[in-house]
Design a protein around this motif. Sequence first.
Motif, PDB file in Angstrom:
ATOM      1  N   ILE A   1       0.659  -1.376   0.038  1.00  0.00           N
ATOM      2  CA  ILE A   1       0.073  -0.119  -0.029  1.00  0.00           C
ATOM      3  C   ILE A   1       0.759   1.204  -0.071  1.00  0.00           C
ATOM      4  O   ILE A   1       0.851   2.200  -0.942  1.00  0.00           O
ATOM      5  CB  ILE A   1      -1.120  -0.093   1.218  1.00  0.00           C
ATOM      6  N   HIS A   2       1.705   1.257   0.797  1.00  0.00           N
ATOM      7  CA  HIS A   2       2.635   2.620   1.189  1.00  0.00           C
ATOM      8  C   HIS A   2       3.533   2.772   0.148  1.00  0.00           C
ATOM      9  O   HIS A   2       4.011   3.983  -0.298  1.00  0.00           O
ATOM     10  CB  HIS A   2       3.174   2.717   2.415  1.00  0.00           C
TER      11      HIS A   2
ATOM     12  N   HIS B   1       3.647   6.411  -1.943  1.00  0.00           N
ATOM     13  CA  HIS B   1       4.633   7.117  -1.736  1.00  0.00           C
ATOM     14  C   HIS B   1       5.196   7.403  -3.091  1.00  0.00           C
ATOM     15  O   HIS B   1       5.899   8.472  -3.667  1.00  0.00           O
ATOM     16  CB  HIS B   1       5.794   6.845  -0.917  1.00  0.00           C
ATOM     17  N   ALA B   2       5.498   6.551  -4.008  1.00  0.00           N
ATOM     18  CA  ALA B   2       5.783   6.557  -5.399  1.00  0.00           C
ATOM     19  C   ALA B   2       5.058   7.328  -6.264  1.00  0.00           C
ATOM     20  O   ALA B   2       5.389   8.056  -7.143  1.00  0.00           O
ATOM     21  CB  ALA B   2       6.046   5.108  -6.020  1.00  0.00           C
ATOM     22  N   ALA B   3       3.800   7.202  -6.258  1.00  0.00           N
ATOM     23  CA  ALA B   3       2.716   7.873  -6.855  1.00  0.00           C
ATOM     24  C   ALA B   3       2.444   9.406  -6.672  1.00  0.00           C
ATOM     25  O   ALA B   3       2.157  10.353  -7.402  1.00  0.00           O
ATOM     26  CB  ALA B   3       1.359   7.092  -6.940  1.00  0.00           C
ATOM     27  N   ARG B   4       2.378   9.724  -5.247  1.00  0.00           N
ATOM     28  CA  ARG B   4       2.380  10.896  -4.673  1.00  0.00           C
ATOM     29  C   ARG B   4       3.404  11.520  -4.072  1.00  0.00           C
ATOM     30  O   ARG B   4       3.590  11.622  -2.939  1.00  0.00           O
ATOM     31  CB  ARG B   4       0.975  10.825  -3.501  1.00  0.00           C
ATOM     32  N   PRO B   5       4.263  12.396  -4.666  1.00  0.00           N
ATOM     33  CA  PRO B   5       5.394  13.067  -3.921  1.00  0.00           C
ATOM     34  C   PRO B   5       5.018  14.000  -2.910  1.00  0.00           C
ATOM     35  O   PRO B   5       5.873  14.426  -2.111  1.00  0.00           O
ATOM     36  CB  PRO B   5       6.045  13.542  -5.309  1.00  0.00           C
TER      37      PRO B   5
ATOM     38  N   GLU C   1      -3.055  -4.648  -6.405  1.00  0.00           N
ATOM     39  CA  GLU C   1      -4.174  -4.092  -5.380  1.00  0.00           C
ATOM     40  C   GLU C   1      -3.529  -2.705  -4.882  1.00  0.00           C
ATOM     41  O   GLU C   1      -4.294  -1.822  -4.632  1.00  0.00           O
ATOM     42  CB  GLU C   1      -4.132  -5.005  -4.388  1.00  0.00           C
ATOM     43  N   GLY C   2      -2.426  -2.590  -4.462  1.00  0.00           N
ATOM     44  CA  GLY C   2      -1.872  -1.568  -4.204  1.00  0.00           C
ATOM     45  C   GLY C   2      -1.822  -0.508  -5.111  1.00  0.00           C
ATOM     46  O   GLY C   2      -2.457   0.788  -4.925  1.00  0.00           O
ATOM     47  N   ALA C   3      -1.935  -0.759  -6.523  1.00  0.00           N
ATOM     48  CA  ALA C   3      -2.088   0.249  -7.559  1.00  0.00           C
ATOM     49  C   ALA C   3      -3.506   0.759  -7.479  1.00  0.00           C
ATOM     50  O   ALA C   3      -3.739   1.844  -8.105  1.00  0.00           O
ATOM     51  CB  ALA C   3      -1.509  -0.437  -8.895  1.00  0.00           C
ATOM     52  N   HIS C   4      -4.538  -0.108  -7.424  1.00  0.00           N
ATOM     53  CA  HIS C   4      -5.882   0.119  -7.606  1.00  0.00           C
ATOM     54  C   HIS C   4      -6.261   1.000  -6.133  1.00  0.00           C
ATOM     55  O   HIS C   4      -7.107   2.063  -6.455  1.00  0.00           O
ATOM     56  CB  HIS C   4      -6.719  -1.125  -7.336  1.00  0.00           C
TER      57      HIS C   4
ATOM     58  N   GLU D   1      -4.965   4.604  -7.422  1.00  0.00           N
ATOM     59  CA  GLU D   1      -5.971   4.979  -8.257  1.00  0.00           C
ATOM     60  C   GLU D   1      -7.153   5.682  -7.591  1.00  0.00           C
ATOM     61  O   GLU D   1      -7.627   6.649  -8.106  1.00  0.00           O
ATOM     62  CB  GLU D   1      -6.167   3.935  -9.296  1.00  0.00           C
ATOM     63  N   ALA D   2      -7.685   4.866  -6.808  1.00  0.00           N
ATOM     64  CA  ALA D   2      -9.009   5.601  -6.035  1.00  0.00           C
ATOM     65  C   ALA D   2      -8.726   6.543  -5.195  1.00  0.00           C
ATOM     66  O   ALA D   2      -9.303   7.717  -5.229  1.00  0.00           O
ATOM     67  CB  ALA D   2      -9.391   4.246  -5.122  1.00  0.00           C
ATOM     68  N   LEU D   3      -7.436   6.678  -4.750  1.00  0.00           N
ATOM     69  CA  LEU D   3      -6.949   8.065  -3.751  1.00  0.00           C
ATOM     70  C   LEU D   3      -6.921   9.109  -4.799  1.00  0.00           C
ATOM     71  O   LEU D   3      -7.542  10.243  -4.394  1.00  0.00           O
ATOM     72  CB  LEU D   3      -5.599   7.652  -3.065  1.00  0.00           C
TER      73      LEU D   3
END
Length: 290
Positions: A124-125, A129-133, A185-188, A191-193
């Motif tokens: 999850i984390h 952290h990778a997608a949201r700097p 699942e982490g990517a999903h 994406e929802a966030l």
Amino acid sequence: MSPVANSDSRNGNAASPQVLASPVAVGNFPRPPTFATKEEEREYAKFRLAQAFRIFGKLGYDEGVAGHITVRDPVRPDCFWVNPFGKHFSLIQPGDLILVDHHGSVQIKESGPNTLLNKAAFMIHSAVHAARPDINCAAHSHSVYGRAFSTLGKELDMITQDSCAFYKDHSVYRQYGGVVLDEEEGAHIVEALGSKKAVILQNHGILVGTSSIEATVHFFIALEKSCQVQLMADAAAAGTGGKTIKISDAEAAMTHKVVGTFAGGWFSGQPHFQALEAQEGSSFKFGSSQ
């Protein structure tokens, strides 16, 4: 109420949320601390993260071995600090934390003695952290009211001033894929966030991510309480044959600008840490090793 208006570190430097003056108070607001070195900033982040776990422990946000809070490492931004798998939130100290890179490798030299990594925490984390700097700290736990509200598969209604902190700033991941043990699942979840600060994980609980540990703690608590209030209000309305009164979109949007920013969350989170430090008699000592 948060004292900050029209300030959000998603539009600026995520590592240094700026607290600005606003019409809701008089005087100069405190600002986040500055550090002599990146190493001192790391020690502060670890100290504050351990405090965040103990605050969660005091509030009963633990559920067995489930739950995790992470903070991006100031020295190595490709890594984050996380709790060791299986240690109670209320017992966590800075020396217990483990450092993990985005490939799932625990950095043994920098980590505490228990290097057991919760795989769901990593999946999850690391994705967040990778997608949201702009997200330096993210928290997820199986808190009671967040978990109960997650079974409804819906967003919060804007029924209180406090819930307006999440106006168009939270989403719902409307799928339950079991324990998060794979990257997909982490990517999903990410994406929802989207670009928001919180996501309700259907049949699972809640997750909050912001630019600071303090803001994440504040908004996690605020989201948990908003879930509790709505569950109570909906039950009361159903019992009396009525409906809850909703705040208009215009008023909710205006209120979000006051109570929903990352910078405002940093300020609003301070009392939780002040109370903990008063109870424990311990605070971070700048300019010296902890």
